[in-house]
Design a protein around this motif. Structure first.
Motif, PDB file in Angstrom:
ATOM      1  N   TYR A   1      45.280  42.792  31.528  1.00  0.00           N
ATOM      2  CA  TYR A   1      43.902  42.893  32.010  1.00  0.00           C
ATOM      3  C   TYR A   1      43.247  41.503  32.032  1.00  0.00           C
TER       4      TYR A   1
ATOM      5  N   GLN B   1      39.351  41.286  33.073  1.00  0.00           N
ATOM      6  CA  GLN B   1      38.369  41.571  32.028  1.00  0.00           C
ATOM      7  C   GLN B   1      38.261  40.411  31.027  1.00  0.00           C
TER       8      GLN B   1
ATOM      9  N   GLU C   1      36.409  37.437  32.735  1.00  0.00           N
ATOM     10  CA  GLU C   1      35.001  37.660  33.063  1.00  0.00           C
ATOM     11  C   GLU C   1      34.125  37.778  31.826  1.00  0.00           C
ATOM     12  N   LEU C   2      34.692  38.207  30.706  1.00  0.00           N
ATOM     13  CA  LEU C   2      33.911  38.390  29.477  1.00  0.00           C
ATOM     14  C   LEU C   2      33.940  37.170  28.559  1.00  0.00           C
TER      15      LEU C   2
ATOM     16  N   THR D   1      34.553  49.417  26.228  1.00  0.00           N
ATOM     17  CA  THR D   1      35.555  49.354  27.296  1.00  0.00           C
ATOM     18  C   THR D   1      36.907  48.998  26.688  1.00  0.00           C
TER      19      THR D   1
ATOM     20  N   ALA E   1      39.281  46.324  27.976  1.00  0.00           N
ATOM     21  CA  ALA E   1      38.801  44.940  27.934  1.00  0.00           C
ATOM     22  C   ALA E   1      39.116  44.297  26.586  1.00  0.00           C
TER      23      ALA E   1
ATOM     24  N   SER F   1      30.959  48.732  30.075  1.00  0.00           N
ATOM     25  CA  SER F   1      31.212  48.338  31.458  1.00  0.00           C
ATOM     26  C   SER F   1      30.322  49.119  32.415  1.00  0.00           C
TER      27      SER F   1
ATOM     28  N   ASN G   1      28.524  44.979  31.112  1.00  0.00           N
ATOM     29  CA  ASN G   1      29.377  44.107  31.927  1.00  0.00           C
ATOM     30  C   ASN G   1      29.345  44.617  33.365  1.00  0.00           C
TER      31      ASN G   1
ATOM     32  N   ASN H   1      30.310  44.057  36.609  1.00  0.00           N
ATOM     33  CA  ASN H   1      31.201  43.286  37.487  1.00  0.00           C
ATOM     34  C   ASN H   1      31.397  43.920  38.866  1.00  0.00           C
TER      35      ASN H   1
ATOM     36  N   GLN I   1      35.895  48.720  39.427  1.00  0.00           N
ATOM     37  CA  GLN I   1      36.601  49.553  38.465  1.00  0.00           C
ATOM     38  C   GLN I   1      38.003  49.809  38.997  1.00  0.00           C
TER      39      GLN I   1
ATOM     40  N   PRO J   1      35.011  39.302  38.075  1.00  0.00           N
ATOM     41  CA  PRO J   1      36.384  39.465  37.586  1.00  0.00           C
ATOM     42  C   PRO J   1      37.226  38.224  37.883  1.00  0.00           C
TER      43      PRO J   1
ATOM     44  N   HIS K   1      41.895  42.852  38.460  1.00  0.00           N
ATOM     45  CA  HIS K   1      41.645  43.868  37.432  1.00  0.00           C
ATOM     46  C   HIS K   1      42.821  43.819  36.468  1.00  0.00           C
TER      47      HIS K   1
END
Length: 274
Positions: free
Chosen positions: A33, A36, A39-40, A62, A65, A140, A169, A171, A174, A232, A246
């Motif tokens: 992933y 995730q 992006e985080l 999530t 993540a 998320s 989050n 983004n 999904q 993402p 993703h």
């Protein structure tokens, strides 16, 4: 905010190192992933290096993540790199969506949409105990399609849980595609406000804006939702070739290119005065 808070330049370097760890974790099995985790990275950096005190609690709603939380916990010394290199392998404790008995994980987030209710219950319990601990719960945008999430938000507002911050989050994606196309949930801020929760829109990659938003949340009456707009795969242009970032499955060459890109960023940031 923690005493002796790091500078924004120091946070930027930490975020780049967290992204680099995310790539290395995915690189071993050549999948993971990555979207995730990347992006985080900025949000996790601000939470764990600037905001979260020892008594505070962090919940990751999530589950998939988790890679972002693993890397953040590594950055504060909770995990060794050797442990994280087993991410996603058969038999490892470093699962892609781990259980709540793993170090640093307060809940099992594999069933999405459960975090808000658990966070609200935890925040209420801490307040009843007279604790000054705060609860930070990542959620998320796709989870907001779950009715259970809004029950948690409603309860948090009804109990005026000022010790609770939801980090959304946002983004826009999904597993099955764009969130707006699967089941549109926007606009988010008016929805949270209608449920009695103060909403703050913030760029999830702007470290200064994130720090300000978290400080504003600390002084708010009742729970707060930080609606963090994220991208993402943020920070790795190598992944721009993919239609969606993703769960990434790709070649060693692509992972190496991503690693080289982040290594260059880290080298540049190491030369920036604190």
């Amino acid at each position: 905010m923690k005493p002796n808070a790091p500078s924004t330049a120091e946070l930027a370097l930490t975020a780049a190192r967290i992204r680099r760890m995310v790539i290395e974790m995915c690189r071993q099995p050549k999948q993971g992933y990555a979207g995730q985790g990347l992006e985080l990275a900025d949000i996790m950096t601000v939470v764990f290096h600037d905001i979260k005190r020892p008594q505070d609690r962090f919940l990751l709603s999530t589950g998939h993540a988790a890679i972002a939380l693993y890397a953040a916990l590594w950055s504060v010394g909770e995990y060794e790199q050797e442990e994280l290199m087993t991410y996603g392998f058969d038999g490892t404790e470093i699962e892609e969506s781990p259980l709540d008995d793993l170090k640093g994980f307060e809940m099992t987030g594999g069933s999405l949409g459960q975090g808000p209710s658990q966070a609200a219950g935890l925040a209420l319990g801490l307040r009843m105990q007279g604790s000054n601990a705060r609860v930070i719960c990542e959620v998320s945008d796709g989870e907001l399609q779950e009715g259970a999430a809004w029950e948690g938000f409603m309860f948090a507002a009804a109990r005026s849980l000022s010790n609770l911050v939801f980090v959304i989050n946002d983004n826009g994606e999904q597993a099955d595609g764009a969130t707006a196309e699967v089941l549109d949930i926007g606009p988010l801020a008016p929805k949270f406000e209608a449920f009695g929760i103060k909403a703050i829109d913030v760029d999830g990659h702007d470290l200064t804006a994130l720090r300000t938003a978290f400080r504003d949340a600390e002084t708010a009456v009742g729970p707060v939702a930080l609606i963090c707009k994220t991208i993402p795969g943020k920070g790795v242009k190598t992944f721009d070739q993919f239609a969606r970032v993703h769960y990434v499955r790709t070649t060693e060459e692509i992972w190496q290119a991503a690693a080289d890109e982040l290594d260059a960023q880290i080298t540049e940031l190491e030369g920036v005065p604190a």
